[in-house]
Design a protein around this motif. Sequence first.
Motif, PDB file in Angstrom:
ATOM      1  N   GLU A   1       7.670   6.943  -0.528  1.00  0.00           N
ATOM      2  CA  GLU A   1       7.235   8.339  -0.584  1.00  0.00           C
ATOM      3  C   GLU A   1       5.844   8.549  -0.010  1.00  0.00           C
ATOM      4  OE1 GLU A   1       9.470  10.629  -4.072  1.00  0.00           O
ATOM      5  OE2 GLU A   1       7.667   9.582  -4.699  1.00  0.00           O
ATOM      6  N   SER A   2       4.998   7.539  -0.089  1.00  0.00           N
ATOM      7  CA  SER A   2       3.646   7.651   0.444  1.00  0.00           C
ATOM      8  C   SER A   2       3.170   6.251   0.806  1.00  0.00           C
ATOM      9  CB  SER A   2       2.708   8.283  -0.594  1.00  0.00           C
ATOM     10  OG  SER A   2       1.477   8.640  -0.003  1.00  0.00           O
ATOM     11  N   VAL A   3       2.563   6.115   1.980  1.00  0.00           N
ATOM     12  CA  VAL A   3       2.157   4.786   2.432  1.00  0.00           C
ATOM     13  C   VAL A   3       0.870   4.876   3.254  1.00  0.00           C
ATOM     14  CG1 VAL A   3       3.575   4.847   4.536  1.00  0.00           C
ATOM     15  CG2 VAL A   3       2.985   2.637   3.510  1.00  0.00           C
ATOM     16  N   GLY A   4       0.034   3.819   3.135  1.00  0.00           N
ATOM     17  CA  GLY A   4      -1.187   3.751   3.927  1.00  0.00           C
ATOM     18  C   GLY A   4      -2.162   4.859   3.577  1.00  0.00           C
ATOM     19  N   GLN A   5      -2.647   5.551   4.607  1.00  0.00           N
ATOM     20  CA  GLN A   5      -3.612   6.640   4.463  1.00  0.00           C
ATOM     21  C   GLN A   5      -4.816   6.189   3.644  1.00  0.00           C
ATOM     22  OE1 GLN A   5      -1.468  10.581   3.753  1.00  0.00           O
ATOM     23  NE2 GLN A   5       0.140   9.083   3.303  1.00  0.00           N
ATOM     24  N   ASN A   6      -4.947   6.678   2.407  1.00  0.00           N
ATOM     25  CA  ASN A   6      -6.080   6.328   1.548  1.00  0.00           C
ATOM     26  C   ASN A   6      -5.784   5.159   0.617  1.00  0.00           C
ATOM     27  OD1 ASN A   6      -7.904   8.617   2.292  1.00  0.00           O
ATOM     28  ND2 ASN A   6      -6.161   9.785   1.544  1.00  0.00           N
TER      29      ASN A   6
ATOM     30  N   LEU B   1       6.250  16.045   1.138  1.00  0.00           N
ATOM     31  CA  LEU B   1       5.690  15.982   2.485  1.00  0.00           C
ATOM     32  C   LEU B   1       5.952  14.612   3.112  1.00  0.00           C
ATOM     33  CD1 LEU B   1       2.258  17.719   1.803  1.00  0.00           C
ATOM     34  CD2 LEU B   1       4.346  18.737   2.742  1.00  0.00           C
ATOM     35  N   LEU B   2       5.713  14.496   4.413  1.00  0.00           N
ATOM     36  CA  LEU B   2       5.907  13.262   5.146  1.00  0.00           C
ATOM     37  C   LEU B   2       5.099  12.123   4.510  1.00  0.00           C
ATOM     38  CD1 LEU B   2       7.228  12.127   7.734  1.00  0.00           C
ATOM     39  CD2 LEU B   2       5.115  12.689   8.924  1.00  0.00           C
ATOM     40  N   ALA B   3       5.715  10.960   4.335  1.00  0.00           N
ATOM     41  CA  ALA B   3       5.115   9.823   3.624  1.00  0.00           C
ATOM     42  C   ALA B   3       3.818   9.332   4.250  1.00  0.00           C
ATOM     43  CB  ALA B   3       6.109   8.671   3.532  1.00  0.00           C
TER      44      ALA B   3
ATOM     45  N   ASN C   1       0.835  -1.207   0.000  1.00  0.00           N
ATOM     46  CA  ASN C   1       0.000   0.000   0.000  1.00  0.00           C
ATOM     47  C   ASN C   1       0.863   1.248   0.000  1.00  0.00           C
ATOM     48  OD1 ASN C   1      -2.494  -1.245  -0.124  1.00  0.00           O
ATOM     49  ND2 ASN C   1      -2.569  -1.532   2.085  1.00  0.00           N
ATOM     50  N   ALA C   2       1.792   1.297  -0.970  1.00  0.00           N
ATOM     51  CA  ALA C   2       2.770   2.374  -0.984  1.00  0.00           C
ATOM     52  C   ALA C   2       3.124   2.826  -2.391  1.00  0.00           C
ATOM     53  CB  ALA C   2       4.039   1.914  -0.273  1.00  0.00           C
ATOM     54  N   ALA C   3       3.656   4.049  -2.454  1.00  0.00           N
ATOM     55  CA  ALA C   3       4.302   4.577  -3.654  1.00  0.00           C
ATOM     56  C   ALA C   3       5.777   4.710  -3.297  1.00  0.00           C
ATOM     57  CB  ALA C   3       3.712   5.915  -4.054  1.00  0.00           C
ATOM     58  N   ILE C   4       6.638   4.133  -4.125  1.00  0.00           N
ATOM     59  CA  ILE C   4       8.056   4.020  -3.814  1.00  0.00           C
ATOM     60  C   ILE C   4       8.877   4.684  -4.912  1.00  0.00           C
ATOM     61  CG2 ILE C   4       9.947   2.370  -3.454  1.00  0.00           C
ATOM     62  CD1 ILE C   4       7.669   0.365  -2.547  1.00  0.00           C
TER      63      ILE C   4
END
Length: 159
Positions: free
Chosen positions: A78-83, A119-121, A60-63
């Motif tokens: 770079e981005s994980v979880g959340q939506n 921004l924070l991942a 569930n991430a963008a790497i």
Amino acid sequence: MPFQPYTMEAARTVFDVPALTVISTGQNFVRPHGIAVDQGAPFFPANEPGGIRVTDLSANAAILVDVNLPNNANQTVESVGQNFSFPAGITIGAWPAFPTPFYVADFGTRAVIEYDPTLLATGNQTVISAGGLFVGPARLTVVPEQPVQTENETWGGIK
């Protein structure tokens, strides 16, 4: 020859197809899937061929894959979880705007999600559109905005 990366979920690997060279493997990859390549925007690695963004269905991430670093140490989440529930497709936003957002088609949440890599991942996502007619979005692309034509301007050979 142009850089043409390809994801291989079973091998947890990203390859450069023409050369069959392993670009990145293991590390944060569980099921790498979607891929977006940039050839030199300012927030990507300075040397060619540029940066690669990969979505991972199970993490569930963008790497970010930095192709200028060694294969065993070139991934940054770079981005994980959340939506994110089942992030499939990824595309680059409207460059040269900085910071350029990235857009992810999430099959699980039936949404298009924007994330800002500066921004924070764990707090950098915005749902752009969700539900409605989306059944399971898996791919997406950004179409550049076209200039507005006025009566006295010529654009695209049309007046």
